[in-house]
Design an enzyme around this catalytic site. Structure first.
Site, mmCIF file in Angstrom:
data_model
loop_
_atom_site.group_PDB
_atom_site.id
_atom_site.type_symbol
_atom_site.label_atom_id
_atom_site.label_comp_id
_atom_site.label_asym_id
_atom_site.label_seq_id
_atom_site.Cartn_x
_atom_site.Cartn_y
_atom_site.Cartn_z
ATOM 1 N N TYR A 1 37.301 20.122 72.179
ATOM 2 C CA TYR A 1 38.692 20.429 71.830
ATOM 3 C C TYR A 1 39.349 21.220 72.950
ATOM 4 C CZ TYR A 1 37.491 25.258 71.245
ATOM 5 O OH TYR A 1 37.074 26.539 71.523
ATOM 6 N N PHE B 1 44.952 28.082 75.573
ATOM 7 C CA PHE B 1 44.353 29.364 75.218
ATOM 8 C C PHE B 1 42.851 29.239 75.069
ATOM 9 C CE2 PHE B 1 45.443 27.740 70.934
ATOM 10 C CZ PHE B 1 44.235 27.918 70.268
ATOM 11 N N ASP B 2 42.339 28.004 74.949
ATOM 12 C CA ASP B 2 40.897 27.831 74.827
ATOM 13 C C ASP B 2 40.539 26.358 74.940
ATOM 14 O OD1 ASP B 2 38.271 28.623 74.510
ATOM 15 O OD2 ASP B 2 38.325 28.536 72.334
ATOM 16 N N ILE C 1 40.111 27.651 60.717
ATOM 17 C CA ILE C 1 41.448 27.770 60.153
ATOM 18 C C ILE C 1 41.774 26.553 59.272
ATOM 19 C CG2 ILE C 1 42.372 29.316 61.917
ATOM 20 C CD1 ILE C 1 43.603 26.856 63.281
ATOM 21 N N TYR D 1 47.070 31.264 62.231
ATOM 22 C CA TYR D 1 46.855 32.712 62.212
ATOM 23 C C TYR D 1 48.017 33.508 61.650
ATOM 24 C CZ TYR D 1 43.273 31.146 65.431
ATOM 25 O OH TYR D 1 42.229 30.476 66.008
ATOM 26 N N PHE E 1 46.261 21.219 69.101
ATOM 27 C CA PHE E 1 44.875 20.939 69.495
ATOM 28 C C PHE E 1 44.719 19.450 69.727
ATOM 29 C CE2 PHE E 1 44.069 24.846 67.013
ATOM 30 C CZ PHE E 1 43.220 25.539 67.873
#
Length: 335
Positions: A247, A264-265, A284, A310, A327
């Site tokens: 991902y 961010f990741d 999540i 979040y 994502f």
């Protein structure tokens, strides 16, 4: 090392892990092959096919192995012995290998788990990886899919001088594994990616690297988007399965209209796929709702509104409070 997503999204649990720091934690009850490398770690012996004394193994492949340990102390050799040769593809460096296992500590003839036990799952091992204990990473390299392999691992080929207290392994323990090499997992979804509507993020995930995400200059959707970009030919993911994924993620608003979003990741940065039990609140809500029912082998675009991500939590400059998340997820396997 676990990805940032693991730290951000997984519900904390009492975990059994290999060794080292918090970043190696996994949300299952099986010994992980991950290993923390350090300058003090002794060199790994070159594997040999046999040494004295040798354990005996019985039982059918595809079922939990029965391991009989000889009396006396183990030798110091790192043994990788092919008990039953497979007929499939040869495992190469960096292949993602799916392997069932049975494991014991030589001293005391102590069981330390098996993927065949209730609740157990196979290990996904990156062949020849330096971040995974050699007893797994080196033992599978060069083997054929379908093989059953006996591994006798002295500390240098297992968890090193620090051991793994979480599963009762000391720094002087020799471990014995029987590995059943089941398959080689693809590293990403394969196939022609469909065209994405202009008001949604544009995705390039064609390389074995973090995806490139371009977010349009318009407001994000207010409801969950779960769009299959490449449909796999595997089984549909079921609630409660452990799912393995590559991902990449980015926040919508702070990247809106830019030529390329700042991610961010990404699991690609961790060097191995991310895995979690899906549909059970361990990630999540947008992941649980957006991935259950999708087929293994698929690439999925998720656009997740704050309420299913979040909400008002600030996760840092690349992931501010009240962010809509984007994502791209490649579903590699589900077990």
């Amino acid at each position: 090392m676990r990805s940032r997503l693991a730290a951000l999204l997984i519900v904390p649990a009492l975990l059994l892990t290999a060794c080292g720091g918090e970043d190696d934690k996994k949300d299952d009850a099986s010994p992980s092959p991950s290993a923390t490398q350090s300058p003090s770690r002794p060199p790994v012996p070159k594997p040999v096919a046999s040494a004295s004394p040798m354990p005996e193994v019985s039982g059918d492949k595809g079922k939990k192995a029965a391991i009989t340990l000889p009396k006396g102390e183990p030798g110091k050799s790192f043994v990788v012995n092919t008990l039953t040769p497979g007929t499939g593809a040869v495992v190469k460096k960096d292949d993602l290998v799916v392997a069932d296992f049975t494991a014991k500590v030589w001293k005391g003839n102590k069981d330390i788990g098996s993927s065949y036990d209730q609740g157990g799952v196979p290990q996904v091992i990156t062949a020849s990886s330096k971040t995974i204990i050699p007893a797994f990473a080196d033992a599978v390299t060069g083997q054929k899919v379908g093989s059953r392999v006996l591994v006798v691992a002295p500390p240098a080929a297992a968890f090193g001088p620090s051991g793994n207290p979480q599963i009762g392994v000391s720094g002087t323990d020799t471990l014995v594994f029987v590995l059943d090499i089941e398959s080689i997992m693809p590293k990403k979804a394969e196939g022609r990616q469909k065209e994405i509507p202009a008001d949604l993020p544009q995705i390039d995930a064609s390389k074995n690297a973090p995806a490139t995400i371009k977010i349009p200059k318009n407001d994000p959707p207010t409801t969950l988007v779960s769009d299959v970009l490449i449909e796999g030919d595997g089984a549909a993911v079921k609630n409660g399965q452990r799912v393995y994924m590559q991902y990449t993620g980015a926040a919508w608003k702070i990247n809106e209209g830019k030529s390329q979003a700042k991610n961010f990741d990404s699991s690609w940065n961790a060097g191995k796929p991310f895995d979690t039990v899906i549909g059970q609140g361990q990630v999540i809500q947008g992941w649980d709702k957006g991935l259950v029912g999708k087929k293994v082998g698929s690439r999925v675009l998720l656009v997740i509104p704050p309420a299913q991500a979040y909400a008002d939590q600030d996760k840092g400059p690349d992931l501010p409070a009240n962010s809509t998340l984007v994502f791209v997820v490649d579903i590699l396997a589900a077990m």
